[in-house]
Design an enzyme around this catalytic site. Structure first.
Site, PDB file in Angstrom:
ATOM      1  N   HIS A 175      -2.751   9.403   2.278  1.00 34.42           N
ATOM      2  CA  HIS A 175      -2.626   9.114   0.836  1.00 34.42           C
ATOM      3  C   HIS A 175      -3.398   7.876   0.336  1.00 34.42           C
ATOM      4  O   HIS A 175      -2.805   6.896  -0.104  1.00 34.42           O
ATOM      5  CB  HIS A 175      -1.159   9.028   0.409  1.00 34.42           C
ATOM      6  CG  HIS A 175      -0.222   8.261   1.281  1.00 34.42           C
ATOM      7  ND1 HIS A 175      -0.525   7.061   1.843  1.00 34.42           N
ATOM      8  CD2 HIS A 175       1.058   8.542   1.670  1.00 34.42           C
ATOM      9  CE1 HIS A 175       0.503   6.631   2.538  1.00 34.42           C
ATOM     10  NE2 HIS A 175       1.475   7.516   2.459  1.00 34.42           N
ATOM     11  N   ARG A 213      13.451  15.762   4.432  1.00 36.74           N
ATOM     12  CA  ARG A 213      14.724  15.022   4.383  1.00 36.74           C
ATOM     13  C   ARG A 213      15.813  15.481   5.348  1.00 36.74           C
ATOM     14  O   ARG A 213      16.936  14.979   5.273  1.00 36.74           O
ATOM     15  CB  ARG A 213      15.285  15.028   2.962  1.00 36.74           C
ATOM     16  CG  ARG A 213      14.346  14.516   1.879  1.00 36.74           C
ATOM     17  CD  ARG A 213      13.881  13.119   2.147  1.00 36.74           C
ATOM     18  NE  ARG A 213      13.205  12.520   1.009  1.00 36.74           N
ATOM     19  CZ  ARG A 213      12.478  11.412   1.071  1.00 36.74           C
ATOM     20  NH1 ARG A 213      12.324  10.793   2.241  1.00 36.74           N
ATOM     21  NH2 ARG A 213      11.904  10.914   0.008  1.00 36.74           N
ATOM     22  N   ASP A 238       2.454  14.723   0.034  1.00 36.57           N
ATOM     23  CA  ASP A 238       3.433  13.667   0.294  1.00 36.57           C
ATOM     24  C   ASP A 238       4.732  13.971  -0.448  1.00 36.57           C
ATOM     25  O   ASP A 238       5.391  13.080  -0.995  1.00 36.57           O
ATOM     26  CB  ASP A 238       2.896  12.288  -0.096  1.00 36.57           C
ATOM     27  CG  ASP A 238       3.752  11.140   0.430  1.00 36.57           C
ATOM     28  OD1 ASP A 238       4.562  11.384   1.350  1.00 36.57           O
ATOM     29  OD2 ASP A 238       3.612  10.012  -0.071  1.00 36.57           O
TER      30      ASP A 238
END
Length: 446
Positions: A237, A65, A311
């Site tokens: 994923h 982030r 993830d």
């Protein structure tokens, strides 16, 4: 740098478990033997007392982030949580603010990590419909790879121009990692449920909106394009049993051109958990059925799926507590990924050797990471010591994520990480952080 001697460990490495000692000097593994004596008085000796010594885990997909979304997380906070969870190296994604879609912006992220990270690091470069020139400037020996969003994305990172996509696949020398969900299918499903429920769609319908069909269409199309162009493709994923049949176990990983990853949440949760976990297990792609979860594990064990990742994608609890349409997808996982896998081991679902293969050895092979992912003489001393019989409960008080929550809250894990070494430095020891690590930018043998 102080030498470290780990004694009386069960060493899990390259498909075997052997009892022995490991000596670390100058940031690297100096010796592995049945018994080793300390070479100097100031050597730090750790008596493993039968605990299990693993190579540090390598997480090939995280969202830390930073920059731009630091109310959710930072490279410092999340990498610290990662080393507490036994992850010593990470590859972070480009969809920050601004997005890492130019060399200059990518290097700014490397600069942040060099100053603040607790773990070794690399970053994916982000592809868009209009940055091919920048993609071609990326040095494959210094950057993990290229991330393409072939479905759900943020900002302008959805690569949906077929001509541009084929050009990228044809020209880049980078490993391409792709998020595969078909946007048209998702939009059609969403409109269907909006017509039925308005703005108050139940969270349980998330796997119907981001459906098996959406995943399979996108994954199969990406694979066809990779086969046509000869590109090196890694599909992130996987979430459906159906997708696992697109991948092969007929070649060793080092020879594969098309590979796949599965994440912890898709191996642990099912659609039944939406009733109690709600938006805390809202991910893209969605957690789906028990059949999907079991099929993913089967494909992992038979080597159609090559690596395990997290993830890790935290959001604030305030954001996650919104109703379905406004609750963002993603959750924090790096602190609990390894212990969740060890819990699966206790349940007889996966061996310790296979955990190490898929979460340490194989990411190193797949990304051609230099000198990491194994317990080998001369390799960087990224090591994790785990006690398989030390139960603990996940609580808010012991969470290290900046977001302050976890989908595992209330879970009792039988195993715990006791020590983590990054480049030979003990950065985590019995729930404390005795030393600031000396993390390094990952380099790649390409």
């Amino acid at each position: 740098m102080k030498a470290v001697l780990i004694k009386n460990a069960n060493i899990v490495n390259e498909g075997k478990i052997i009892k022995g000692d490991v000596l670390v000097q100058d940031g690297r593994i100096a010796e592995i033997s049945e018994t080793i004596s300390a070479k100097s008085a100031d050597t730090k000796v750790i008596d493993a007392d039968g605990s299990y010594l693993l190579p540090g885990m390598i997480d090939d997909q995280v969202h830390f982030r930073e920059p731009g979304l630091t109310h959710k997380a930072t490279i410092e906070t999340e990498s610290k949580a990662a080393v507490a969870g036994g992850i010593t190296s990470f590859i972070e994604m480009p969809n920050t603010v601004p997005q890492a879609t130019t060399i200059e912006l990518l290097e700014e992220k490397f600069d942040i990590a060099a100053k603040t990270s607790w773990a070794n690091y690399s970053f994916m470069f982000g592809g868009t419909n209009d940055n091919l020139d920048e993609i071609l400037k990326v040095d494959p020996q210094k950057v993990a790879g290229l991330k393409l969003f072939l479905g759900s994305s943020t900002g302008n990172m959805l690569v949906d121009d077929p001509k541009i996509l084929e050009e990228i696949f044809s020209k880049t020398k980078l490993l391409i990692s792709a998020h595969c969900e078909d946007e048209t299918t998702i939009k059609n499903n969403l409109e269907k449920y909006k017509a039925e429920y308005g703005e108050d769609i139940p969270i349980e319908l998330h796997p119907k909106i981001r459906s098996e069909e959406a995943c399979y269409i996108s994954s199969s199309n990406a694979i066809k394009l990779a086969q046509k162009t000869g590109a090196r493709l890694h599909v992130f994923h996987l979430s459906t049993e159906k997708e696992t049949h697109l991948f092969s176990n007929k070649k060793p990983l080092a020879e594969k051109k098309i590979t796949a990853e599965v994440c912890i949440h898709h191996l642990w949760f099912t659609e039944e958990d939406y009733k109690t976990k709600g938006s805390k297990i809202k991910w893209n792609p969605a957690v789906k059925t028990e059949k999907d979860r079991d099929g993913l594990l089967k494909a992992l064990l038979d080597d159609r799926i090559d690596v395990i990742a997290t993830d890790h994608a935290p959001h604030s609890l305030e954001e996650k507590n919104n109703k379905y349409l406004n609750a963002p997808s993603g959750g924090p996982l790096v602190q609990h990924a390894l212990v969740a896998l060890l819990e699966m081991h206790h349940r007889g679902k996966i061996s310790l050797e296979k955990i190490v293969e898929k979460f340490a050895h194989n990411p190193a092979i797949l990304f051609q990471i230099k000198d990491r992912g194994y317990i080998r003489k001369g390799y960087k001393a990224d090591l994790v010591l785990v006690d398989l019989n030390s139960p603990w409960t996940v609580k808010k008080e012991n969470l290290l994520y900046k977001c302050g929550w976890s989908p595992f809250e209330g879970t009792i894990f039988k195993s715990r990480v006791t020590h983590t070494l990054v480049n030979g430095v003990v950065v985590y020891e019995n729930s404390k952080f005795p030393n600031k690590s000396n993390p390094e930018r990952l380099t790649f043998n390409r």
